[in-house]
Scaffold this motif. Structure first.
Motif, short mmCIF file in Angstrom:
data_model
loop_
_atom_site.label_atom_id
_atom_site.label_comp_id
_atom_site.label_asym_id
_atom_site.label_seq_id
_atom_site.Cartn_x
_atom_site.Cartn_y
_atom_site.Cartn_z
N ASN A 42 0.80 -1.23 0.00
CA ASN A 42 0.00 0.00 0.00
C ASN A 42 0.82 1.27 0.00
O ASN A 42 0.27 2.37 0.00
N THR A 47 1.35 -3.96 5.73
CA THR A 47 0.06 -4.63 5.62
C THR A 47 0.11 -5.62 4.45
O THR A 47 0.65 -5.30 3.40
N ASN A 48 -0.47 -6.79 4.63
CA ASN A 48 -0.53 -7.88 3.64
C ASN A 48 0.73 -8.74 3.59
O ASN A 48 0.79 -9.71 2.82
N LYS A 101 -1.39 -13.96 2.58
CA LYS A 101 -2.34 -14.82 1.87
C LYS A 101 -1.61 -15.75 0.90
O LYS A 101 -0.59 -15.39 0.32
N ASP A 263 -3.72 -12.65 14.60
CA ASP A 263 -2.89 -11.47 14.91
C ASP A 263 -2.86 -11.31 16.43
O ASP A 263 -3.78 -10.73 17.02
N TYR A 300 -11.92 -9.68 11.53
CA TYR A 300 -12.24 -8.75 10.43
C TYR A 300 -11.59 -9.28 9.16
O TYR A 300 -10.64 -10.07 9.20
N GLN A 301 -12.11 -8.84 8.03
CA GLN A 301 -11.58 -9.27 6.73
C GLN A 301 -10.94 -8.08 6.04
O GLN A 301 -11.53 -7.00 5.95
N ASP A 302 -9.70 -8.26 5.52
CA ASP A 302 -9.03 -7.14 4.86
C ASP A 302 -9.39 -7.10 3.38
O ASP A 302 -10.20 -7.89 2.88
N ASN A 303 -8.80 -6.15 2.65
CA ASN A 303 -9.18 -5.93 1.26
C ASN A 303 -8.74 -7.05 0.33
O ASN A 303 -9.19 -7.13 -0.81
N TYR A 307 -8.88 -13.26 6.53
CA TYR A 307 -9.55 -13.08 7.82
C TYR A 307 -8.49 -12.96 8.92
O TYR A 307 -7.61 -13.81 9.03
N HIS A 308 -8.61 -11.91 9.73
CA HIS A 308 -7.68 -11.67 10.84
C HIS A 308 -8.43 -11.84 12.15
O HIS A 308 -9.46 -11.19 12.37
#
Length: 315
Positions: A42, A47-48, A101, A263, A300-303, A307-308
């Motif tokens: 990003n 992140t990711n 992922k 996490d 929660y689910q990221d873009n 799933y975290h």
């Protein structure tokens, strides 16, 4: 007056030339994905991404051990991978970086830059590798292939210190690669490095490989391609009795065909269990949510669809 007019015309010509020379670079938005793609990087943080745990090590760890090993790997990652002015930078002193992922079939864009005698690569499904280096052979080849072609079709690298762009398409075990818009690998099978002679895993992480020197990356974009052999993610049916949270989530992710990450940097979820829960044909989203809730955790689910599961609610 004539000299002054000529000077003004010349000055205007320089201004116009300067303006016209860089329209593409001025218009291009750093780390903004093209239509249909998602940004793996990003431009702001990690992140990711997660610290390296190679596929062979994964197989040796149970769910609880995996959480502990990942925490250590992430700590090492944060010490040596950083973001500066929208660029992902590796200082050459830690380990490789891999996506949170796992991916199956996909298209990938990635910009990369190395220094003199630099050496790196892109792992696909956790296997090496699309080669990056300063070498007369050129970058882009499937370096570790033994039975299939390993060298690029041509040298397409820009000079060391300049940015290069990979386009990588992977379908099944076959890989097509363009380097700086030139075809360097044409629908060639990537071999299983970790288990020679066996098929590639159906999914695995994308990895930015290190070899002990400074690396720079930007504009990392991915588009997942549908697997024609899978109509839809499987429904989740299972019964859990006093099951460790990490193990329950691992099973739900495997059955539902999704990636689930715990996490828990402070260890607040260590020892949490699912007392009793029966799932009968639940969607992957519902299954992960119910399991997390049963253990007093949040999800929660990221873009990217990952799933975290966390100890505290993330807004």
């Amino acid at each position: 007056m004539m000299n002054q007019a000529r000077w003004l015309a010349a000055g205007l010509g320089v201004l116009l030339a300067t303006t016209i020379a860089h329209p593409a670079s001025a218009a291009r938005k750093l780390n903004k994905p093209p239509k249909g793609f998602k940004a793996l990087f990003n431009g702001k943080d990690l992140t990711n991404w997660k610290g390296l745990i190679e596929l062979p090590q994964r197989k040796k760890l149970n769910a609880e051990q995996m959480v502990q090993a990942q925490a250590k790997a992430d700590e090492l990652m944060r010490a040596h991978w950083s973001v500066q002015d929208g660029i992902l930078i590796y200082d050459g002193k830690g380990q490789s970086l891999q996506t949170i992922k796992d991916y199956g079939d996909f298209e990938l864009y990635v910009d990369w830059k190395i220094q003199a005698k630099g050496d790196s690569g892109i792992y696909l499904r956790g296997n090496p590798q699309v080669q990056i280096w300063e070498d007369p052979v050129g970058s882009g080849g499937l370096f570790n292939n033994k039975q299939n072609p390993s060298k690029p079709l041509m040298v397409a690298d820009h000079p060391v210190g300049q940015w290069n762009t990979f386009y990588i398409k992977m379908v099944g075990d076959r890989v097509t690669i363009k380097l700086n818009d030139k075809l360097v690998v044409d629908n060639t099978p990537l071999e299983n490095y970790w288990e020679r002679g066996k098929p590639l895993p159906a999914t695995g992480p994308i990895e930015l490989q290190h070899h002990g020197n400074r690396l720079e990356f930007r504009n990392i974009f991915v588009r997942e391609l549908p697997d024609p052999s899978v109509a839809a993610a499987s429904a989740v049916s299972m019964e859990l009795i006093e099951t460790p949270l990490a193990e329950a989530l691992r099973r739900a992710g495997a059955k539902g065909g999704v990636t689930v990450v715990v996490d828990d940097p402070n260890g607040l979820l260590t020892g949490r269990r699912v007392g009793y829960l029966k799932l009968d044909g639940a969607s992957a989203e519902d299954a992960v949510g119910q399991i997390a809730g049963a253990a007093g955790a949040h999800v929660y689910q990221d873009n990217l669809g990952v799933y975290h599961v966390t100890a505290r609610r993330v807004k």
